[in-house]
Design a protein around this motif. Structure first.
Motif, PDB file in Angstrom:
ATOM      1  N   GLY A 183       0.833  -1.192   0.000  1.00 46.59           N
ATOM      2  CA  GLY A 183       0.000   0.000   0.000  1.00 46.59           C
ATOM      3  C   GLY A 183       0.865   1.237   0.000  1.00 46.59           C
ATOM      4  O   GLY A 183       2.050   1.188   0.340  1.00 46.59           O
ATOM      5  N   LEU A 184       0.284   2.360  -0.382  1.00 45.77           N
ATOM      6  CA  LEU A 184       1.015   3.626  -0.384  1.00 45.77           C
ATOM      7  C   LEU A 184       0.420   4.571   0.658  1.00 45.77           C
ATOM      8  O   LEU A 184      -0.757   4.474   1.007  1.00 45.77           O
ATOM      9  N   GLU A 240       1.393  12.505  -5.277  1.00 46.51           N
ATOM     10  CA  GLU A 240       2.814  12.745  -5.048  1.00 46.51           C
ATOM     11  C   GLU A 240       3.506  11.465  -4.578  1.00 46.51           C
ATOM     12  O   GLU A 240       4.625  11.158  -5.002  1.00 46.51           O
ATOM     13  N   SER A 241       2.847  10.716  -3.694  1.00 48.71           N
ATOM     14  CA  SER A 241       3.426   9.464  -3.206  1.00 48.71           C
ATOM     15  C   SER A 241       3.626   8.467  -4.339  1.00 48.71           C
ATOM     16  O   SER A 241       4.635   7.738  -4.373  1.00 48.71           O
ATOM     17  N   MET A 242       2.675   8.398  -5.279  1.00 46.50           N
ATOM     18  CA  MET A 242       2.836   7.499  -6.429  1.00 46.50           C
ATOM     19  C   MET A 242       4.065   7.867  -7.240  1.00 46.50           C
ATOM     20  O   MET A 242       4.855   7.004  -7.642  1.00 46.50           O
ATOM     21  N   LYS A 243       4.236   9.151  -7.480  1.00 49.27           N
ATOM     22  CA  LYS A 243       5.362   9.614  -8.296  1.00 49.27           C
ATOM     23  C   LYS A 243       6.685   9.332  -7.590  1.00 49.27           C
ATOM     24  O   LYS A 243       7.645   8.842  -8.205  1.00 49.27           O
ATOM     25  N   TYR A 244       6.749   9.621  -6.285  1.00 45.51           N
ATOM     26  CA  TYR A 244       7.956   9.332  -5.514  1.00 45.51           C
ATOM     27  C   TYR A 244       8.250   7.835  -5.491  1.00 45.51           C
ATOM     28  O   TYR A 244       9.407   7.411  -5.553  1.00 45.51           O
ATOM     29  N   ALA A 245       7.213   7.028  -5.356  1.00 42.33           N
ATOM     30  CA  ALA A 245       7.422   5.578  -5.316  1.00 42.33           C
ATOM     31  C   ALA A 245       8.102   5.103  -6.595  1.00 42.33           C
ATOM     32  O   ALA A 245       9.063   4.323  -6.556  1.00 42.33           O
ATOM     33  N   MET A 288      -1.366   0.391  -6.351  1.00 39.36           N
ATOM     34  CA  MET A 288      -0.922   0.461  -4.964  1.00 39.36           C
ATOM     35  C   MET A 288      -1.667   1.557  -4.201  1.00 39.36           C
ATOM     36  O   MET A 288      -1.900   1.439  -2.994  1.00 39.36           O
ATOM     37  N   ALA A 289      -2.042   2.616  -4.900  1.00 39.53           N
ATOM     38  CA  ALA A 289      -2.761   3.724  -4.267  1.00 39.53           C
ATOM     39  C   ALA A 289      -4.265   3.499  -4.223  1.00 39.53           C
ATOM     40  O   ALA A 289      -4.991   4.325  -3.659  1.00 39.53           O
ATOM     41  N   THR A 290      -4.728   2.386  -4.797  1.00 40.89           N
ATOM     42  CA  THR A 290      -6.171   2.110  -4.838  1.00 40.89           C
ATOM     43  C   THR A 290      -6.451   0.686  -4.353  1.00 40.89           C
ATOM     44  O   THR A 290      -6.519   0.448  -3.147  1.00 40.89           O
ATOM     45  N   GLU A 329      -4.713  -2.171  -4.331  1.00 44.46           N
ATOM     46  CA  GLU A 329      -3.717  -2.899  -3.538  1.00 44.46           C
ATOM     47  C   GLU A 329      -3.632  -2.326  -2.124  1.00 44.46           C
ATOM     48  O   GLU A 329      -3.456  -3.070  -1.157  1.00 44.46           O
ATOM     49  N   GLY A 330      -3.772  -1.009  -2.005  1.00 46.23           N
ATOM     50  CA  GLY A 330      -3.833  -0.412  -0.686  1.00 46.23           C
ATOM     51  C   GLY A 330      -5.042  -0.901   0.088  1.00 46.23           C
ATOM     52  O   GLY A 330      -4.959  -1.193   1.290  1.00 46.23           O
ATOM     53  N   ALA A 331      -6.188  -1.001  -0.595  1.00 46.72           N
ATOM     54  CA  ALA A 331      -7.390  -1.539   0.051  1.00 46.72           C
ATOM     55  C   ALA A 331      -7.168  -2.983   0.480  1.00 46.72           C
ATOM     56  O   ALA A 331      -7.619  -3.397   1.564  1.00 46.72           O
ATOM     57  N   ARG A 332      -6.462  -3.746  -0.335  1.00 51.32           N
ATOM     58  CA  ARG A 332      -6.170  -5.141   0.023  1.00 51.32           C
ATOM     59  C   ARG A 332      -5.277  -5.193   1.262  1.00 51.32           C
ATOM     60  O   ARG A 332      -5.460  -6.053   2.145  1.00 51.32           O
ATOM     61  N   ALA A 333      -4.305  -4.290   1.345  1.00 46.70           N
ATOM     62  CA  ALA A 333      -3.423  -4.248   2.513  1.00 46.70           C
ATOM     63  C   ALA A 333      -4.212  -3.993   3.790  1.00 46.70           C
ATOM     64  O   ALA A 333      -3.858  -4.500   4.860  1.00 46.70           O
TER      65      ALA A 333
END
Length: 464
Positions: free
Chosen positions: A311-312, A327-332, A354-356, A358-362
């Motif tokens: 997750g992000l 911003e977190s997506m771009k940095y990642a 990861m920001a949608t 996959e983060g929900a899965r986490a």
């Protein structure tokens, strides 16, 4: 029954096929998604309110897997120091907060997240202990008012920590049990509770096992800072009196598993990554704050290669001074590519997931949110693509990850309720909130100035 039809937009579903509908629509009934697809898939006349998304991207609300809204009054304080010194400077501000300050800080943080398109937020809350009010209850109240899908991850501090913030395991059990009864699953499942130690050296092995047993008894997930830097692992080894690393310690005490989110992981061995994989533990990455604190250049490739759910997060508004998950997506992507010299290691599409979803899965809520699919909760945002920095959007995934920013979000819907329309919040007077928060923050800083900081133990001191 209420219906809302979002039409004429470019709909990015984030489903397993990553379907994109260039002239698509989303039909919402009450709190659920009733239809996603081309407008031609619906009758010409649909009994629903309309939201015209011409020129906009329509996508799932973002999932911010870790923040500290409780620290928002410390924004821009101590921006040029290491992680633990930063924490020492932030804690007096937090200790100076009364109930009005805590409630408004939480509400300000919720507003900032919504305006950046974050419809799900994990608030990792730690606060000075008091019997006059419950900081966690105020956080939940703010989430309820804002309409966020939220999880309050209540931190536990005990040994080698500021006594004002510490509590015994018995106190933890009493408070967490009451919070779980009142809030876990509240508002039709929109609000949830998690627990976990704030720092690994603020507890001992028995306290870790106690927290795990409490989580099991109440059906709560665990949410913890883990191996944020090399210094973390050095301090852990000193504190526990043996050469044990953070993830190894969590494994020994039963604190890994599919209900666990390990946050900020920056210094992990290959063996520790294996432990994460074998246990099904998820990680939460906040690459920008790793860079700001200089705690290590975060390489995401080991997690991606191992198949760890990632997750992000933005981390707290006092840590990176913002809550922009774009911003977190771009940095990642940038840090993952640069860490291994491979520009293909983290594609834009994976970062977006990861920001949608996959983060929900986490967080264990991918059945509710993270993608636009029939039957899921209606957590939807729109972004205005008709802007110079988003034109042309030849590759929508790349456009959203590398060019978009939170300020491009125009509309926000959570659980079928419109919380922001054309960047105007529907539930609060934003100007009045900002004025009130400035006044409360200044009052906290004035209280801090009248206290002697050298009477308070440092959380970054050497632990023998």
């Amino acid at each position: 029954m209420s219906r809302l039809l979002i039409e004429n937009g470019t709909v990015l579903t984030i489903n397993d096929r990553h379907d994109i509908f260039d002239s698509g629509c989303v039909l919402i009934e009450d709190d659920r998604i009733l239809y996603v697809g081309p407008r031609s898939g619906l009758p010409e006349q649909v009994d629903a309110d309309r939201m015209d998304a011409t020129g906009k991207a329509v996508m799932p609300g973002l999932v911010n897997c870790h923040t500290h809204l409780c620290m928002i009054f410390g924004r821009t304080l101590a921006t040029d120091v290491d992680l633990l010194t930063w924490l020492d400077r932030q804690m007096p501000v937090m200790a100076a907060m009364d109930d009005a300050a805590m409630l408004h800080a939480q509400l300000l943080g919720c507003v900032e997240n919504l305006k950046n398109g974050n419809t799900t937020v994990v608030e990792n809350l730690f606060a000075a202990r008091t019997d006059t009010f419950s900081p966690e209850t105020l956080a939940f109240e703010a989430m309820r008012q804002a309409g966020l899908r939220g999880m309050v991850a209540r931190a536990f501090e005990a040994r080698h920590f500021d006594p004002a913030f510490a509590e015994t395991p018995a106190e933890q059990t009493r408070r967490v049990t009451a919070l779980a009864r009142d809030w876990h699953g509240a508002d039709n499942g929109r609000l949830r509770l998690a627990i976990g130690p704030l720092l690994p050296w603020a507890v001992d092995e028995s306290m870790l096992r106690h927290t795990r047993a409490l989580a099991n008894d109440l059906g709560l997930p665990l949410h913890m800072h883990v191996a944020e830097s090399q210094e973390f692992n050095r301090v852990i080894a000193r504190h526990y009196g043996r050469p044990v690393r953070n993830v190894e310690l969590l494994h020994e005490t039963g604190c890994l598993g599919p209900d666990v989110q390990a946050v900020g992981v920056s210094d992990l061995s290959a063996h520790e990554i294996e432990l994460l994989v074998d246990s099904g533990t998820s990680v939460v990455l906040d690459p920008q704050t790793r860079l700001f604190w200089g705690t290590g250049f975060p390489s995401l490739k080991p997690f991606l290669d191992a198949g760890v759910t990632c997750g992000l997060a933005t981390n707290g508004p006092a840590a990176n001074c913002g809550q922009d998950l774009f911003e977190s997506m771009k940095y990642a992507c940038a840090t993952a590519k640069t860490a291994v010299g491979d520009p293909s290691v983290l594609p834009a599409r994976r970062a977006l997931r990861m920001a949608t979803i996959e983060g929900a899965r986490a967080l264990g809520i991918s059945h509710q949110t993270g993608s636009l699919e029939v039957g899921k909760r209606a957590d939807v945002i729109t972004l205005d693509l008709r802007q110079p920095h988003l034109t042309p959007a030849s590759n929508l995934d790349a456009c959203l990850v590398f060019s978009a920013r939170g300020a491009d979000v125009r509309d926000v819907i959570v659980d079928g309720s419109v919380r922001m329309r054309d960047r105007r919040l529907t539930f609060i007077d934003e100007t009045a909130l900002l004025t009130r928060c400035n006044d409360l923050a200044n009052a906290c800083l004035e209280r801090v100035a009248h206290r002697q900081s050298d009477s308070r133990p440092s959380v970054s001191r050497e632990i023998s």
